[in-house]
Enzyme design. Structure first.
Site, mmCIF file in Angstrom:
data_model
loop_
_atom_site.group_PDB
_atom_site.id
_atom_site.type_symbol
_atom_site.label_atom_id
_atom_site.label_comp_id
_atom_site.label_asym_id
_atom_site.label_seq_id
_atom_site.Cartn_x
_atom_site.Cartn_y
_atom_site.Cartn_z
ATOM 1 N N ASP A 46 -39.328 61.849 -35.929
ATOM 2 C CA ASP A 46 -38.134 62.351 -36.368
ATOM 3 C C ASP A 46 -37.168 62.468 -35.350
ATOM 4 O O ASP A 46 -37.161 63.272 -34.398
ATOM 5 C CB ASP A 46 -38.278 63.637 -36.978
ATOM 6 C CG ASP A 46 -37.246 64.213 -37.656
ATOM 7 O OD1 ASP A 46 -36.131 63.623 -37.455
ATOM 8 O OD2 ASP A 46 -37.407 65.467 -38.244
ATOM 9 N N VAL A 47 -36.405 61.569 -35.476
ATOM 10 C CA VAL A 47 -35.482 61.404 -34.139
ATOM 11 C C VAL A 47 -34.313 62.571 -34.044
ATOM 12 O O VAL A 47 -33.792 62.812 -32.954
ATOM 13 C CB VAL A 47 -34.367 60.039 -34.200
ATOM 14 C CG1 VAL A 47 -35.379 58.978 -33.962
ATOM 15 C CG2 VAL A 47 -33.719 59.993 -35.283
ATOM 16 N N LYS A 91 -20.502 57.566 -38.046
ATOM 17 C CA LYS A 91 -20.396 56.192 -37.550
ATOM 18 C C LYS A 91 -19.065 55.892 -36.501
ATOM 19 O O LYS A 91 -19.124 55.167 -35.705
ATOM 20 C CB LYS A 91 -20.357 55.232 -38.703
ATOM 21 C CG LYS A 91 -21.795 55.129 -39.399
ATOM 22 C CD LYS A 91 -22.808 54.808 -38.496
ATOM 23 C CE LYS A 91 -24.207 54.803 -39.138
ATOM 24 N NZ LYS A 91 -25.136 54.443 -38.344
ATOM 25 N N TYR A 95 -21.280 60.527 -43.444
ATOM 26 C CA TYR A 95 -21.689 59.199 -43.148
ATOM 27 C C TYR A 95 -20.599 58.665 -42.177
ATOM 28 O O TYR A 95 -20.893 57.871 -41.188
ATOM 29 C CB TYR A 95 -22.096 58.107 -44.122
ATOM 30 C CG TYR A 95 -22.739 56.849 -43.585
ATOM 31 C CD1 TYR A 95 -23.995 56.868 -43.275
ATOM 32 C CD2 TYR A 95 -21.989 55.978 -43.677
ATOM 33 C CE1 TYR A 95 -24.642 55.488 -42.787
ATOM 34 C CE2 TYR A 95 -22.310 54.633 -43.357
ATOM 35 C CZ TYR A 95 -23.632 54.495 -42.881
ATOM 36 O OH TYR A 95 -24.275 53.189 -42.361
#
Length: 267
Positions: free
Chosen positions: A76-77, A176, A172
């Site tokens: 799990d990053v 980004k 999101y």
């Protein structure tokens, strides 16, 4: 098509050790398979052991050349301890890392207006997409700086949303845009250590995560419209090209998108 000559071969580095996050599906799986197909040894990181094993099985079935192999490591990053364990495994198993493809990410809940987005959903997207990318980049940076020969390459998966948002995508899109700043900082701070960093901004690659795109997604004018997609293999080929450059060269930003998607002129 331009033929590959001896000069190309002399300047192209030999395949090494790569780590791909989000390697259990979609873009991550496609890139992992492209890398093993080119002779890289690939560490597969992701949350689901089953999907990582499937990626490894596909690589084996494809008959990767030379010593290319895969190593699934469930991770799990967004968890700093899990990331530390992942890179400790890389260090102990291989002694170095030549490429990190930071790909793990989530869209979060779709179609939720900004004013109704739960805090928990906001944090989940930021923790996975941005904090997770930072944690992996930081760990890779340390390993690449200290190894001999020194250096390596980090490629971050940005998005078309690093440039222009879709409706109701605040979490999101924020991650980004943040990815672009992270990529630039990594590029600058990595210079003294031969660590190159670039970003690939992807638009409408055909994966399970983008299946809805074929059926119709909200547009900036309030309408809903199906959008064209491209083969995810086109993304994988681009990442492979970035990865195979010598460290003296870097593709800082690349945009790979379905030709007719409504990005140029969006809104």
């Amino acid at each position: 098509m331009r033929k590959t000559d001896s000069t190309d071969q002399e300047h192209r580095p030999a395949p090494g050790i790569a780590l791909v996050t989000g390697a259990g599906s979609g873009i991550g799986r496609a890139v992992a398979l492209a890398l093993t197909g080119a002779g890289w040894t690939v560490v597969l990181a992701g949350r689901s052991p089953g999907t990582l094993d499937e990626t490894a099985a596909r690589a084996a079935a494809a008959g990767a050349p030379g010593t290319a192999a895969t190593l699934p490591v469930p991770t799990d990053v967004s968890d700093p301890q899990a990331v530390d364990a992942l890179f400790a495994t890389v260090r102990e198993r291989y002694g170095r890392l030549d490429l990190l493809f930071n790909n793990a990410g989530t869209f979060g809940p779709g179609g939720v207006p900004l004013d109704e987005l739960p805090y928990a959903a906001w944090r989940r997207v930021l923790d996975t997409n941005l904090t997770g990318t930072f944690l992996c980049a930081q760990a890779a940076f340390r390993l690449m700086r200290d190894q001999d020969p020194q250096g390596g390459r980090i490629i971050n998966n940005g998005s078309i949303s690093a440039h222009a948002p879709r409706p109701d995508s605040v979490a999101y899109t924020t991650t980004k845009h943040g990815m672009t700043g992270l990529t630039k900082s990594l590029s600058l701070d990595g210079r003294p250590y031969r660590i190159a960093c670039g970003q690939i901004d992807i638009g409408n690659a055909s994966t399970d995560m983008t299946e809805q795109t074929r059926r119709g997604v909200p547009q900036a004018n309030g309408e809903r419209m199906a959008e064209p997609v491209m083969d995810v293999a086109d993304v994988a080929r681009t990442v492979l090209h970035m990865a195979e450059l010598p460290l003296e060269a870097n593709i800082q930003f690349a945009t790979v998108m379905a030709t007719a998607m409504p990005y140029i002129g969006r809104g």
